[in-house]
Write a protein that holds these residues in place. Structure first.
Motif: not given
Length: 801
Positions: A281-287, A445-453, A646-656
């Motif tokens: 779901e997150e990968q789809d959101f990112l696209c 669902n349409e990528g219209q807003n940032p993803l909240p964490i 910040g730690p969730p943003l440090l995941k290399p998979e998110r590549n911030v």
């Protein structure tokens, strides 16, 4: 086993024999006679049963030569605990010493003789107290075992037993004041009893433990001490998988009681996602979000062409906590980003403590970032201005009691954090808040807003300080999980019961107010937390870095195994334990179902890169003390370690690529970002160093940009809450008129500040000043923000990443 994703494989089971040979030179603990020694053995990855040798009376060098057998899975981390004790008939037995031995030391086909000494550092062990043990590992004739793993955690093959008793017969038992007691000692459920309306049961057991069902009838009013004769004992391995078996059990009156048994095959689709990749779901959101960001950047920089997907930088807003102060200021920062047309360039927003309140409000609107934030800010202002005394009125107290009772009826655990969530909801909302975190998916669902964490940390509820043990956990509309373990569940399943990666009992999704009670639980600290925050943070970091270095040196031993010795307790030791309890207990803590319960660790989990990146507690080398062995989670506000989301943003998979760090600390400017930088340095995570001058600390500017030569390190755009120009300027480049100077007169820090974290009610003037200050900081920094984003785009284009 790979660490990247979940894999399912079959592995053979082995037979471990442990021969307790003898002890040498044991000093008696009672001083009246020689020792009466025995040894206990515990291997929780093989069985829940604890074994014990016989007691050898009056001997300082007892000989046992007793052998114990375990069926083990070598692919998981097997740590056996051996405790040498002195039997005392008049008081609690004395523990002489405890050994934790890593069975990885024993290879299949090998026999290993170990001499465990109480003083292992001494040259001649035989002159001191020691225990001699022989370990042997051989192939087992049993079948192989199915395992599912992400390279760190392992889900083992389960036997799921379903037991049914006819509803009419159950009613007959109850009328006769009888109840059927069903026990599978090796199962997650343990013991269950028939009651009114409950006549169907499930037991979840590790198949390799060869579980056994035991059934007995018991008087309803019986304490269970006398009525212990089992009328049925059935090993589950004797039951065919997938086939229902009917058994007739005799009763006291001679009638037969029919019981239906069925072993269900292990469903290999786990309900806990084991993997370090982002969920689908997150990968789809990112696209979808990348298209929105690319379009926004094209307009912002007047690009001749839209950016390609790999050229779009990932930009994130990272907020700290700070109570209502953080809530109001985050509104101001987001408002300014929207005015600068940068909000559509943001992919993630992470929050902690009070800043979470802003997002839970905004995400009620599925299209909030494309609407004026004015109405939302006006509503928040109205709530913050009104008196909060009604939250403890008689009517409100009755309402809280009713809500807690309903939550208990639904099966949820309750704690102080549950009540605190209801109280918070009352002073943040005019009417009951029934929203749920999963409802925020509509805004994505349409990528219209940032993803909240939303962030929290998991700690031990007592005995251990936050600085010795804490683990980052994130909540987002799709998943809740631990990045250290690579284990996630769907958000709607949080607080349901799990075992070995399977959903055992689903409860209704919790309302978001109960989650806020976790994220902002300002009452969950222990005395050690308070002592830390009253001292210099540099002292903690120096100590923490030193502890990390010593821990690595201690556990990176030759041959990849560790033996740990624990000395016996003394009267002074007991006194220390009492003080430790007082210092570390969290009287107002929360308690949530542990969705990692039962999961095991791979034999080499410590050396997996994904785990090592977040390995930062004193227990990481001891799987038997980590989260999967706990019945419940103890989740608290991140502010008791690093007040930073910040730690969730440090995941290399998110590549911030770009962090927009908004800091709401009003006492120590730059502290939270400096701590995050130091934390990343120790952990080996790419992050720029925070270099500041004394002038910066005395007279902070509106914005700072930190970068690093390491191409993997993000650019950090840092906004302190306080700056030295707002007092004289009401907008970028616009000086205040003499009559407007009061608008810049704002006192953020100090005990008398109206913005202290303890304050939950502001005046209209104070609200407006804080909102304007946060907005001003960002608006003044437009060029710096655009330069940083442009630099990130260029880096993407040149690197092709």
């Amino acid at each position: 086993m790979e660490c990247a994703s979940q894999k399912n494989q079959e592995f053979p089971v082995f037979l471990l024999s442990v021969r307790i040979i003898k002890a040498i030179n044991i000093t008696s603990r009672d001083s009246l006679s020689a020792s009466d020694c025995y040894v206990t053995l515990s291997l929780p990855t093989a069985t829940q049963e604890k074994f014990r040798t016989q007691t050898i009376k009056n001997s300082d060098s007892p000989v046992w030569n007793e052998t114990f057998y375990y069926r083990i899975q070598p692919e998981i981390k097997n740590i056996i605990r051996l405790e040498l004790c002195d039997d005392d008939p008049f008081s609690k037995d004395d523990s002489i010493f405890i050994v934790y031995f890593d069975v990885t030391r024993v290879q299949p086909g090998d026999t290993v003789l170990e001499l465990f000494c109480f003083r292992p550092e001494r040259e001649d062990c035989y002159k001191h107290e020691c225990l001699e043990v022989e370990f042997r590992l051989a192939a087992s004739s049993g079948s192989a075992e199915q395992l599912i793993s992400n390279g760190v955690l392992v889900a083992r093959e389960l036997s799921i037993l379903e037991v049914k008793i006819d509803e009419v017969e159950n009613k007959k038992l109850l009328r006769a004041k009888k109840t059927m007691v069903l026990t599978v000692q090796e199962s997650y459920e343990g013991t269950q009893k028939t009651t009114k309306g409950l006549n169907c049961f499930r037991f979840h057991c590790v198949k390799n433990w060869e579980p056994i069902l035991k059934v007995k009838l018991q008087g309803v009013e019986s304490t269970g001490g006398h009525d212990s004769n089992y009328i049925l004992i059935v090993p589950l391995k004797c039951l065919p998988v997938g086939q229902e078996i009917k058994l007739a059990l005799p009763t006291e009156n001679g009638e037969a009681l029919e019981l239906n048994l069925q072993v269900i095959g292990w469903p290999q689709d786990l309900d806990v996602r084991l993997g370090y990749k982002l969920c689908a779901e997150e990968q789809d959101f990112l696209c979808k979000r990348k298209k929105v960001v690319a379009d926004a950047l094209s307009k912002l920089f007047y690009l001749r062409r839209n950016l390609l997907e790999h050229e779009v930088p990932v930009i994130a807003v990272m907020a700290t906590g700070g109570g209502v102060r953080a809530m109001v200021a985050l509104y101001g920062h987001l408002l300014a980003l929207q005015k600068l047309k940068i909000l559509d360039c943001i992919t993630y927003i992470t929050t902690a403590s009070g800043s979470t309140w802003t997002l839970t409000d905004l995400y009620q609107d599925p299209d909030w970032s494309h609407r004026s934030l004015g109405p939302a800010i006006k509503t928040a202002k109205t709530r913050i201005l009104r008196s909060k005394w009604d939250v403890i009125s008689i009517d409100k107290l009755k309402y809280y009691r009713k809500q807690l009772d309903e939550r208990v009826e639904k099966g949820h655990p309750i704690s102080f954090a549950t009540l605190w969530g209801l109280v918070q909801a009352s002073f943040l909302n005019d009417k009951p808040n029934c929203r749920k975190l999963t409802e925020q998916r509509k805004a994505l669902n349409e990528g219209q807003n940032p993803l909240p964490i939303y962030t929290a940390i998991n700690v031990k509820d007592k005995y251990v300080s936050t600085f010795e043990f804490r683990e980052w956990i994130e909540f987002n509309p799709y998943e809740v999980g631990f990045q250290k373990y690579g284990a996630y569940i769907r958000t709607e399943d949080f607080d349901s019961q799990f075992y070995m990666g399977k959903l055992v009992k689903r409860f209704p999704e919790s309302r978001i107010c109960y989650l806020e009670g976790i994220w902002t639980n300002i009452f969950s600290r222990n005395l050690l937390d308070g002592l830390y925050w009253s001292s210099s943070p540099e002292e903690f970091w120096d100590r923490w870095v030193k502890d990390m270095a010593e821990k690595d040196e201690e556990h990176n031993l030759k041959d990849g195994y560790t033996t740990v010795y624990k000395p016996p307790c003394s009267s002074s030791g007991n006194l220390c334990e009492i003080f430790n309890d007082i210092l570390t207990d969290r009287p107002l803590k929360g308690a949530n179902c542990n969705f990692l319960e039962g999961l095991e660790f791979t034999y080499d989990y410590l050396y997996k890169n994904k785990f090592s990146e977040w390995k930062d507690t004193v227990f990481d080398s001891f799987p038997g003390k980590l989260t999967p062995v706990e019945k419940s989670l103890c989740l608290i506000d991140v502010g008791y370690f690093v007040n930073n989301s910040g730690p969730p943003l440090l995941k290399p998979e998110r590549n911030v690529d770009v962090f927009i760090a908004v800091d709401y600390d009003c006492y120590n400017i730059f502290k939270q970002t400096e701590m995050m930088s130091k934390y990343c340095e120790v952990q080996g995570i790419p992050f720029p160093k925070i270099n500041l001058t004394e002038e910066d600390r005395k007279n902070p500017k509106e914005c700072y940009v930190f970068s690093d030569e390491d191409p993997k390190a993000p650019i950090v755009i840092y906004f302190p809450l306080i700056n030295h120009t707002f007092r004289d300027y009401k907008a970028p480049g616009v000086k205040r008129m003499p009559k407007e100077m009061c608008g810049g007169d704002i006192t953020i820090n100090g005990e008398d500040s109206p913005y202290a974290t303890k304050h939950v009610t502001y005046s209209a003037d104070n609200f407006d000043k804080l909102l304007n200050l946060a907005t001003y900081n960002v608006l003044c920094s437009k060029e710096l923000i655009l330069q940083s984003i442009e630099k990130a785009v260029q880096k993407k284009q040149t690197s092709g990443l």
